[in-house]
Design an enzyme around this catalytic site. Structure first.
Site, PDB file in Angstrom:
ATOM      1  N   ARG A 126       5.301   4.126  -1.473  1.00  0.00           N
ATOM      2  CA  ARG A 126       5.338   5.615  -0.999  1.00  0.00           C
ATOM      3  C   ARG A 126       6.612   5.786  -0.104  1.00  0.00           C
ATOM      4  O   ARG A 126       7.290   6.734  -0.561  1.00  0.00           O
ATOM      5  CB  ARG A 126       4.214   6.188  -0.484  1.00  0.00           C
ATOM      6  CG  ARG A 126       3.123   6.014  -1.433  1.00  0.00           C
ATOM      7  CD  ARG A 126       1.399   6.441  -0.502  1.00  0.00           C
ATOM      8  NE  ARG A 126       1.721   7.404   0.240  1.00  0.00           N
ATOM      9  CZ  ARG A 126       0.923   7.695   1.416  1.00  0.00           C
ATOM     10  NH1 ARG A 126      -0.032   6.568   1.673  1.00  0.00           N
ATOM     11  NH2 ARG A 126       0.961   8.532   2.010  1.00  0.00           N
ATOM     12  N   ASP A 131      -3.792   2.674  -0.729  1.00  0.00           N
ATOM     13  CA  ASP A 131      -4.087   3.743   0.362  1.00  0.00           C
ATOM     14  C   ASP A 131      -4.992   4.780  -0.142  1.00  0.00           C
ATOM     15  O   ASP A 131      -5.336   4.981  -1.327  1.00  0.00           O
ATOM     16  CB  ASP A 131      -2.694   4.355   0.790  1.00  0.00           C
ATOM     17  CG  ASP A 131      -1.909   3.178   1.407  1.00  0.00           C
ATOM     18  OD1 ASP A 131      -2.424   2.207   1.838  1.00  0.00           O
ATOM     19  OD2 ASP A 131      -0.618   3.457   1.400  1.00  0.00           O
ATOM     20  N   ARG A 146      -4.749  -3.503  -1.613  1.00  0.00           N
ATOM     21  CA  ARG A 146      -5.424  -2.537  -0.908  1.00  0.00           C
ATOM     22  C   ARG A 146      -4.722  -1.122  -1.088  1.00  0.00           C
ATOM     23  O   ARG A 146      -3.591  -0.692  -0.593  1.00  0.00           O
ATOM     24  CB  ARG A 146      -5.280  -2.621   0.884  1.00  0.00           C
ATOM     25  CG  ARG A 146      -5.884  -3.963   1.163  1.00  0.00           C
ATOM     26  CD  ARG A 146      -5.576  -4.238   2.585  1.00  0.00           C
ATOM     27  NE  ARG A 146      -6.027  -5.412   3.026  1.00  0.00           N
ATOM     28  CZ  ARG A 146      -5.712  -5.904   4.168  1.00  0.00           C
ATOM     29  NH1 ARG A 146      -4.955  -5.172   5.071  1.00  0.00           N
ATOM     30  NH2 ARG A 146      -6.177  -7.361   4.666  1.00  0.00           N
TER      31      ARG A 146
END
Length: 252
Positions: free
Chosen positions: A199, A54, A52
């Protein structure tokens, strides 16, 4: 009629999307792909992705699977038709048959991401690079990145309140390299990634590069298993999923 499973290899520019997964309040890559398949196959078709990404994150290679009950599909024709139906910022490389129990997410053995930073203002890569205004100590950042191999619990770099059962991951590669005079790229490979993990790691490594955090301090953040202790997540626009790997025996 037997049910056949297919893998789709695709790429997308995530700038205008709310990530991979279907969202109630914005358009997603998964939604676009399911709509295109439904139009082509003339039936609602669920698509399961390898991960998934972002909001705003890109993929130069993502993998997803879908099932089709009926005659065996011409995979070249499926890829061609999907590319006609999908928007310009999503493209399909290929579609291939896999074993009925093959799973795009659970059978992946490794995933690789790249994060790009630049030291100059340049209009044509502003969507795909994170601009840094002050010098960074990349040697120290790589020293800190090496410590990632000593741990498997990355709770400190996971988005809070997710539905995953474990924060255990095995990182196989993590390194900053210089691509050209103004561009540096962080490449990281693991068996799986947590939500927001790359991140958060990049954002914390940037603190090391700015001299605000020592290598030992970076190590302590991992050991504390507390997201609040780590750095701010780096912006999503400079992050790319670049590879997903599978065992060969799942392909037909």
């Amino acid at each position: 009629m037997s049910v056949q499973r297919y893998f789709i290899y695709l790429a997308y520019d995530g700038t205008h999307y709310h990530g991979w997964q279907i969202q109630p309040n914005g358009i997603s890559i998964q939604e676009c792909l399911m709509k295109a398949l439904a139009t082509f196959l003339r039936r609602d078709t669920e698509v399961i992705g390898a991960g998934r990404t972002d909001a705003g994150v890109h993929a130069s290679l993502m993998v997803a699977h879908f099932d089709y009950e009926g005659e065996m599909l011409d995979t070249d024709k499926v890829a061609e038709k999907l590319n006609r139906l999908l928007p310009q910022d999503i493209s399909v490389y290929k579609v291939c048959r896999v074993r009925p129990d093959a799973h795009a997410r659970f059978d992946a053995t490794a995933r690789t991401y790249k994060y790009y930073i630049t030291t100059v203002k340049y209009p044509f890569n502003r969507q795909y690079r994170y601009r840094i205004h002050n010098p960074l100590d990349f040697q120290k950042m790589n020293e800190a990145a090496l410590t990632l191999f000593h741990y498997t619990d990355f709770t400190s770099f996971s988005k809070l309140h997710t539905d995953v059962k474990t924060n255990i991951c095995k990182i196989m590669h993590a390194e900053w390299t210089q691509e050209d005079e103004y561009t540096w790229v962080f490449t990281i490979q693991a068996d799986r990634f947590l939500r927001n993990m790359v991140r958060a790691i990049v954002g914390t490594l940037l603190e090391v590069g700015r001299g605000k955090l020592s290598v030992d301090g970076f190590r302590r953040i991992i050991e504390q298993q507390d997201r609040c202790k780590a750095g701010t997540s780096a912006p999503g626009n400079a992050l790319f999923l670049v590879n997903v790997e599978y065992p060969q025996d799942i392909f037909e």
